[in-house]
Scaffold this motif. Structure first.
Motif, PDB file in Angstrom:
ATOM      1  N   UNK A 207      34.368  53.198  34.609  1.00  0.00           N
ATOM      2  CA  UNK A 207      35.172  52.374  35.302  1.00  0.00           C
ATOM      3  C   UNK A 207      35.768  52.925  36.643  1.00  0.00           C
ATOM      4  N   UNK A 208      35.274  52.779  37.717  1.00  0.00           N
ATOM      5  CA  UNK A 208      35.772  53.400  38.819  1.00  0.00           C
ATOM      6  C   UNK A 208      35.144  54.516  39.271  1.00  0.00           C
TER       7      UNK A 208
ATOM      8  N   UNK B  59      31.465  50.305  39.966  1.00  0.00           N
ATOM      9  CA  UNK B  59      32.108  50.494  41.322  1.00  0.00           C
ATOM     10  C   UNK B  59      32.060  49.306  42.148  1.00  0.00           C
ATOM     11  N   UNK B  60      33.127  49.551  43.185  1.00  0.00           N
ATOM     12  CA  UNK B  60      33.114  48.359  44.071  1.00  0.00           C
ATOM     13  C   UNK B  60      32.522  48.349  45.389  1.00  0.00           C
ATOM     14  N   UNK B  61      32.373  49.585  45.772  1.00  0.00           N
ATOM     15  CA  UNK B  61      31.628  49.779  47.382  1.00  0.00           C
ATOM     16  C   UNK B  61      30.096  50.147  47.341  1.00  0.00           C
ATOM     17  N   UNK B  62      29.711  49.681  48.289  1.00  0.00           N
ATOM     18  CA  UNK B  62      28.274  49.969  48.398  1.00  0.00           C
ATOM     19  C   UNK B  62      27.894  51.287  48.408  1.00  0.00           C
ATOM     20  N   UNK B  63      28.830  52.157  49.045  1.00  0.00           N
ATOM     21  CA  UNK B  63      28.657  53.759  49.347  1.00  0.00           C
ATOM     22  C   UNK B  63      28.743  54.309  48.109  1.00  0.00           C
TER      23      UNK B  63
ATOM     24  N   UNK C 227      27.937  47.139  40.037  1.00  0.00           N
ATOM     25  CA  UNK C 227      28.884  46.836  41.323  1.00  0.00           C
ATOM     26  C   UNK C 227      29.669  45.542  41.152  1.00  0.00           C
ATOM     27  N   UNK C 228      31.023  45.636  41.191  1.00  0.00           N
ATOM     28  CA  UNK C 228      31.831  44.291  41.200  1.00  0.00           C
ATOM     29  C   UNK C 228      33.151  44.694  41.515  1.00  0.00           C
ATOM     30  N   UNK C 229      33.882  43.632  41.724  1.00  0.00           N
ATOM     31  CA  UNK C 229      35.254  43.801  42.396  1.00  0.00           C
ATOM     32  C   UNK C 229      36.285  43.053  41.495  1.00  0.00           C
ATOM     33  N   UNK C 230      36.914  43.634  40.391  1.00  0.00           N
ATOM     34  CA  UNK C 230      37.782  42.960  39.677  1.00  0.00           C
ATOM     35  C   UNK C 230      38.885  42.195  40.275  1.00  0.00           C
TER      36      UNK C 230
END
Length: 285
Positions: A1-2, A25-29, A43-46
């Motif tokens: 996670x992260x 992760x959150x970012x596309x990079x 990919x997701x943004x908590x």
């Protein structure tokens, strides 16, 4: 996670054993870097309501490397995650920070030092530790907390800062700082997951602190760059960023005897000098 740099380094250790690792992760990079390494990525943004039902977390081994949100004094991201997880993961390894100890006026300390975080970022990390311990007590979940100082590697040295000639605090006033090589930290994370006892806490440092000024000087010498100019603390108030100044307000020397003895690890780079000596400066870009 992260699953950033350290996450990918940990995942690579599992890949080398033929074990599947999943990175969130959150970012596309970050997503593309993980995919390029051959990881199963999500990919997701908590912060925007992404949750974790896609994971089969029953009996999973979870590394929580996701930093807290950038404001406040609580780690809302980890608390939200734990609220939804109940007792599902078999074990969680959390990266915290040695900043939770606050200013120790240069004293040698170990894991028994009381927590007295001053900076908001350190208070958020202390809250993350508390949240994880509360979860463990409620669900008898197995946890490990790694208190991590500055992380370095040859591909994450402050070369641009040195090239810009940004100043450092003069050697006489410079606080003690601690660090660990990124590869050693990845190894420690995996070892902690494998053998650390229930509810363990470790200072994940190399055990060879130096001042921040000495750090920049060693890196400059290694890279063949001019050593940075030195300024007094009074001059630093106008010449340095608020973030850098906050680090200069704290000084501590942190031992790692518990880490070495309980986990049975041998660091590949027990000091900054050892790490720099192992890599020719010609590899730098």
């Amino acid at each position: 996670m992260g699953c950033g740099d350290i996450g990918r380094r940990v995942a690579r250790l599992y890949q080398n054993e033929g074990t599947k690792a999943i990175g969130w992760v959150r970012s596309e990079e970050s997503l593309q870097l993980g995919l390029a390494q051959g990881l199963a990525m999500r990919k997701g943004d908590v912060d925007r309501g992404s949750y974790f039902s896609i994971f089969a977390l029953d009996e999973a081994l979870v590394y929580w490397f996701m930093p807290p949100q950038p404001t406040g004094e609580t780690d809302d991201r980890l608390r939200r995650f734990l609220k939804g997880m109940d007792a599902a993961p078999r074990k969680i390894v959390l990266i915290s920070t040695t900043g939770v100890y606050g200013d120790c006026e240069g004293r040698w300390i170990d894991e028994n030092e009381p927590l007295k975080p001053v900076a908001a970022r350190a208070k958020r990390r202390a809250d993350a530790e508390a949240a994880l311990q509360e979860w463990a007590a409620r669900f008898r979940g197995d946890t490990v907390i790694l208190r991590v100082p500055g992380i370095y590697a040859t591909d994450r040295l402050p070369l641009e800062r040195l090239r810009r000639g940004e100043p450092v605090l003069n050697a006489a006033e410079a606080p003690w700082t601690n660090r660990i090589h990124a590869d050693d930290l990845a190894m420690v994370c995996k070892r902690a997951m494998e053998v650390a006892p229930f509810d363990a806490i470790y200072n994940a440092t190399d055990g060879h602190p130096s001042t921040m000024t000495d750090y920049f000087n060693q890196v400059a010498d290694f890279a063949g760059l001019p050593r940075p100019p030195q300024v007094s603390m009074e001059q630093a108030q106008a010449a340095m960023s608020a973030g850098m100044l906050s680090y200069l307000q704290e000084s501590r020397r942190i031992g790692n005897s518990k880490l070495l003895s309980e986990l049975g690890v041998s660091l590949q780079y027990p000091s900054l000098a050892d790490a720099l000596a192992a890599f020719p400066a010609t590899t730098l870009t």
